[in-house]
Write a protein that holds these residues in place. Structure first.
Motif, PDB file in Angstrom:
ATOM      1  N   ASP A  38     -27.126  76.400  11.220  1.00 33.44           N
ATOM      2  CA  ASP A  38     -27.697  75.630  12.335  1.00 33.44           C
ATOM      3  C   ASP A  38     -27.129  74.221  12.240  1.00 33.44           C
ATOM      4  N   ASP A  39     -26.200  73.932  13.134  1.00 30.80           N
ATOM      5  CA  ASP A  39     -25.520  72.630  13.082  1.00 30.80           C
ATOM      6  C   ASP A  39     -26.107  71.617  14.066  1.00 30.80           C
ATOM      7  N   GLY A  40     -27.268  71.929  14.612  1.00 28.96           N
ATOM      8  CA  GLY A  40     -27.935  70.993  15.500  1.00 28.96           C
ATOM      9  C   GLY A  40     -27.571  71.141  16.952  1.00 28.96           C
ATOM     10  N   ASN A  41     -26.778  72.171  17.316  1.00 25.29           N
ATOM     11  CA  ASN A  41     -26.459  72.422  18.721  1.00 25.29           C
ATOM     12  C   ASN A  41     -26.205  73.918  18.903  1.00 25.29           C
ATOM     13  N   THR A  42     -26.057  74.309  20.144  1.00 24.25           N
ATOM     14  CA  THR A  42     -25.775  75.720  20.445  1.00 24.25           C
ATOM     15  C   THR A  42     -24.403  75.893  21.085  1.00 24.25           C
ATOM     16  N   LEU A  43     -23.515  74.957  20.816  1.00 23.50           N
ATOM     17  CA  LEU A  43     -22.160  75.033  21.359  1.00 23.50           C
ATOM     18  C   LEU A  43     -21.305  76.023  20.563  1.00 23.50           C
ATOM     19  N   PRO A  44     -20.457  76.783  21.230  1.00 22.15           N
ATOM     20  CA  PRO A  44     -19.574  77.701  20.505  1.00 22.15           C
ATOM     21  C   PRO A  44     -18.314  76.979  20.001  1.00 22.15           C
ATOM     22  N   PHE A  45     -17.548  77.673  19.170  1.00 22.97           N
ATOM     23  CA  PHE A  45     -16.232  77.226  18.690  1.00 22.97           C
ATOM     24  C   PHE A  45     -16.308  75.988  17.793  1.00 22.97           C
ATOM     25  N   ASP A  46     -17.452  75.751  17.165  1.00 24.14           N
ATOM     26  CA  ASP A  46     -17.559  74.641  16.219  1.00 24.14           C
ATOM     27  C   ASP A  46     -17.987  75.134  14.840  1.00 24.14           C
ATOM     28  N   GLY A  47     -17.941  76.440  14.644  1.00 22.76           N
ATOM     29  CA  GLY A  47     -18.289  77.028  13.357  1.00 22.76           C
ATOM     30  C   GLY A  47     -19.603  77.765  13.365  1.00 22.76           C
ATOM     31  N   LEU A  53     -24.986  82.029  14.216  1.00 27.23           N
ATOM     32  CA  LEU A  53     -24.207  82.860  13.308  1.00 27.23           C
ATOM     33  C   LEU A  53     -22.895  82.154  13.005  1.00 27.23           C
ATOM     34  N   VAL A  54     -22.395  82.288  11.773  1.00 32.74           N
ATOM     35  CA  VAL A  54     -21.139  81.641  11.384  1.00 32.74           C
ATOM     36  C   VAL A  54     -19.983  82.339  12.089  1.00 32.74           C
ATOM     37  N   GLU A  55     -19.136  81.565  12.736  1.00 31.14           N
ATOM     38  CA  GLU A  55     -18.016  82.114  13.486  1.00 31.14           C
ATOM     39  C   GLU A  55     -16.835  82.432  12.565  1.00 31.14           C
ATOM     40  N   ARG A  56     -15.975  83.318  13.054  1.00 37.39           N
ATOM     41  CA  ARG A  56     -14.757  83.633  12.305  1.00 37.39           C
ATOM     42  C   ARG A  56     -13.928  82.368  12.091  1.00 37.39           C
ATOM     43  N   ARG A  63     -26.470  76.872   3.976  1.00 34.43           N
ATOM     44  CA  ARG A  63     -27.021  78.106   4.535  1.00 34.43           C
ATOM     45  C   ARG A  63     -28.347  78.422   3.834  1.00 34.43           C
ATOM     46  N   ASN A  64     -29.279  78.955   4.604  1.00 34.39           N
ATOM     47  CA  ASN A  64     -30.619  79.313   4.099  1.00 34.39           C
ATOM     48  C   ASN A  64     -31.348  78.103   3.481  1.00 34.39           C
ATOM     49  N   SER A  65     -31.263  76.985   4.167  1.00 32.25           N
ATOM     50  CA  SER A  65     -31.979  75.788   3.718  1.00 32.25           C
ATOM     51  C   SER A  65     -32.496  75.049   4.945  1.00 32.25           C
ATOM     52  N   SER A  66     -33.257  74.016   4.716  1.00 35.01           N
ATOM     53  CA  SER A  66     -33.825  73.253   5.832  1.00 35.01           C
ATOM     54  C   SER A  66     -32.915  72.127   6.295  1.00 35.01           C
ATOM     55  N   ALA A  67     -31.737  72.019   5.683  1.00 33.26           N
ATOM     56  CA  ALA A  67     -30.815  70.954   6.066  1.00 33.26           C
ATOM     57  C   ALA A  67     -29.857  71.430   7.160  1.00 33.26           C
ATOM     58  N   LYS A  68     -29.316  70.483   7.876  1.00 31.80           N
ATOM     59  CA  LYS A  68     -28.360  70.769   8.937  1.00 31.80           C
ATOM     60  C   LYS A  68     -27.064  71.316   8.361  1.00 31.80           C
ATOM     61  N   SER A  69     -26.515  72.350   9.012  1.00 32.20           N
ATOM     62  CA  SER A  69     -25.282  72.975   8.534  1.00 32.20           C
ATOM     63  C   SER A  69     -24.074  72.089   8.814  1.00 32.20           C
ATOM     64  N   ILE A  70     -23.153  72.092   7.872  1.00 38.22           N
ATOM     65  CA  ILE A  70     -21.854  71.425   8.059  1.00 38.22           C
ATOM     66  C   ILE A  70     -20.786  72.509   8.000  1.00 38.22           C
ATOM     67  N   CYS A  71     -20.064  72.691   9.094  1.00 37.64           N
ATOM     68  CA  CYS A  71     -19.093  73.772   9.201  1.00 37.64           C
ATOM     69  C   CYS A  71     -17.665  73.224   9.183  1.00 37.64           C
ATOM     70  N   LEU A  72     -16.813  73.889   8.416  1.00 33.78           N
ATOM     71  CA  LEU A  72     -15.410  73.504   8.293  1.00 33.78           C
ATOM     72  C   LEU A  72     -14.522  74.729   8.454  1.00 33.78           C
ATOM     73  N   LEU A  73     -13.322  74.509   8.997  1.00 31.58           N
ATOM     74  CA  LEU A  73     -12.350  75.597   9.102  1.00 31.58           C
ATOM     75  C   LEU A  73     -11.859  75.996   7.718  1.00 31.58           C
ATOM     76  N   PHE A 105      -5.112  83.643  12.562  1.00 34.19           N
ATOM     77  CA  PHE A 105      -6.159  83.548  13.578  1.00 34.19           C
ATOM     78  C   PHE A 105      -6.044  84.751  14.507  1.00 34.19           C
ATOM     79  N   TYR A 106      -7.022  84.914  15.385  1.00 31.10           N
ATOM     80  CA  TYR A 106      -7.037  86.022  16.334  1.00 31.10           C
ATOM     81  C   TYR A 106      -6.484  85.541  17.674  1.00 31.10           C
ATOM     82  N   LEU A 107      -5.486  86.264  18.173  1.00 33.05           N
ATOM     83  CA  LEU A 107      -4.816  85.868  19.414  1.00 33.05           C
ATOM     84  C   LEU A 107      -5.725  86.079  20.621  1.00 33.05           C
ATOM     85  N   LYS A 108      -5.673  85.138  21.530  1.00 32.72           N
ATOM     86  CA  LYS A 108      -6.492  85.186  22.739  1.00 32.72           C
ATOM     87  C   LYS A 108      -5.805  86.046  23.790  1.00 32.72           C
TER      88      LYS A 108
END
Length: 473
Positions: A38-47, A53-56, A63-73, A105-108
């Motif tokens: 949970d990174d504080g928003n519901t926008l896609p393509f940011d992890g 759910l964690v994106e590819r 994860r599994n904590s009360s703190a805000k998620s930090i997502c990195l490629l 990566f996965y081709l569009k």
């Protein structure tokens, strides 16, 4: 408090208690019990996507904590490899190029990929390509040798396609291949991809001088070739078979499993529903991964030329590609056969189409898979293989886990090298044993002669002592 789930606990008295879990809200910056992130928003393509759910391609902390998620490629998206193969190494010949593009990566879908440097001889503005998940018609710029592919629907990290042309008119030993695309990542649609360059060491050489006039080939120039004359051999283009390369075969799409990426450190098994295919063990591929394809061709009354008196076709032709690739360790191939096609007194055996030999079909060490109409063989390179009905081996070979054993005759060369290595090892061991026995015999003889000499000396000493005793008396 709203309750989304309850944990029911039975007490000794029969009274039940419940523990309530709070309702989770995706996007509130708190990783709830039913959220991966949970990174504080519901926008896609940011992890972290709109359902938390964690994106590819991403990894998220907290994860599994009360703190805000930090997502990195995990990795910076880009192309990782471009590989170029062909079905011939001769100039001015019919050539089928196979191009393999690997990404992390996965081709569009419905994006375009540009590939520059493929040595096609076409002067038109388009070329036909074959492959999964791409349009058949591709744009072609002969001045820059750039082909533009359109991806139709893809959920893989690789792209494999083929196209045909005449090979270069003059010898070459390397090609620079450039690949690029714009905003072609399905998980990051607004992110550009850096261009990628690679050098392919695919080489072409002039055809050897024909040993026979016209289209003749073989010993005594007794046969007519409908394919390509290579010295005194007849080379069949893709899709053609027969001793004289005059038989077209239909590719069986149902029994041809889809191409698959084989990685160096992972076991890969590519088989059809009938079991036709290949098993590649971990460590068999060196360096980058390779996309492996298995093409099954239904041949009817295949002409074997001078070999038809000794072997009988008993199944489809199976072409493993990339053709000519060599593996670090043996891979196991599986070919189908029809028991009713095996003549009385014959046994099923895998044969390999050796284009540099005459006659071309070479017997392989193989066996029948128990309970199935499949033969299997251990090989170290890809080519065309087929099950034939042939004479039983003498003496029988040993293949683990089989109930019916079929022997071998030379090629591929690695078998010869193993045989020579075994013979050399046996000779060295045998020689070592002989030397050991000889040294032991010499040692025993020397000890015997020494002991005999010592005994004779003792007798002399005793005689002298006796003489001295007599004289003293």
């Amino acid at each position: 408090m709203n309750v989304v789930a309850e944990e029911i606990t039975s007490m000794p008295t029969g009274v039940f208690t419940t523990t309530a879990f709070p309702v989770s809200v995706c996007g509130d910056g708190i990783v709830a019990w039913d959220e991966e992130c949970d990174d504080g928003n519901t926008l896609p393509f940011d992890g972290c996507n709109s359902t938390c759910l964690v994106e590819r391609l991403w990894t998220c902390s907290n994860r599994n904590s009360s703190a805000k998620s930090i997502c990195l490629l995990k990795l910076s998206p880009g192309f990782t490899s471009v590989q170029l193969f062909s079905n011939t190494t001769y100039t001015s010949s019919y050539c089928e190029y196979k191009i393999m593009i690997l990404t992390n990566f996965y081709l569009k879908p419905f994006t375009q990929i540009s590939v520059t440097g493929i040595p096609l001889s076409s002067n038109g503005s388009s070329v036909l390509v074959q492959g999964s998940y791409i349009s058949e018609n591709a744009s072609w710029d002969p001045s820059t040798k750039t082909i533009i592919l359109t991806v139709t629907n893809l959920s893989n990290t690789y792209l494999l396609f083929s196209t045909t042309s005449k090979s270069p008119a003059s010898p070459q030993n390397q090609f620079k291949i450039d690949v690029s695309c714009s905003f072609c990542i399905v998980d990051l649609p607004d992110r550009p991809v850096p261009p990628f360059s690679s050098t392919s060491f695919l080489s072409f050489k002039d055809l050897p001088l024909q040993a026979c006039p016209g289209s003749k080939f073989g010993p005594g120039c007794a046969y007519d070739c409908k394919g390509i004359i290579v010295g005194d051999k007849c080379d069949c283009p893709t899709g053609t078979f027969g001793f004289q390369c005059d038989q077209r075969a239909t590719r069986n799409s149902k029994e041809s499993p889809p191409p698959q990426l084989a990685q160096p450190l992972t076991e890969t098994r590519i088989t059809s529903d009938a079991g036709i295919g290949v098993k590649i063990p971990s460590g068999a591929i060196k360096g980058q991964g390779v996309v492996v394809s298995v093409a099954v061709y239904d041949t009817v009354e295949l002409d074997l030329g001078p070999q038809k008196a000794s072997i009988t076709p008993a199944g489809p032709a199976v072409v493993f590609e990339p053709s000519g690739i060599f593996f670090e360790t043996e891979v196991e191939i599986f070919t189908l056969f029809d028991p009713s096609s095996i003549p009385a007194g014959k046994v099923p055996c895998v044969y390999y189409n050796n284009k540099s030999a005459f006659p071309p079909w070479q017997r392989q060490d193989s066996s029948v898979v128990p309970g199935k109409n499949l033969t299997r063989a251990l090989v170290k390179h890809f080519s065309g293989y087929m099950t034939m009905g042939t004479d039983p081996p003498s003496p029988p070979s040993t293949f683990p886990g089989s109930y019916f054993i079929v022997g071998t005759s030379p090629p591929p060369s690695d078998t010869l090298q193993r045989s020579r290595g075994s013979t050399m090892t046996f000779a060295l061991v045998g020689g070592g044993v002989a030397i050991f026995v000889l040294v032991s015999v010499l040692f025993v003889c020397c000890r015997y002669r020494r002991r005999k000499h010592e005994l004779s000396q003792e007798v002399v000493i005793e005689q002298n002592a006796h003489s001295e005793f007599v004289l003293s008396v």
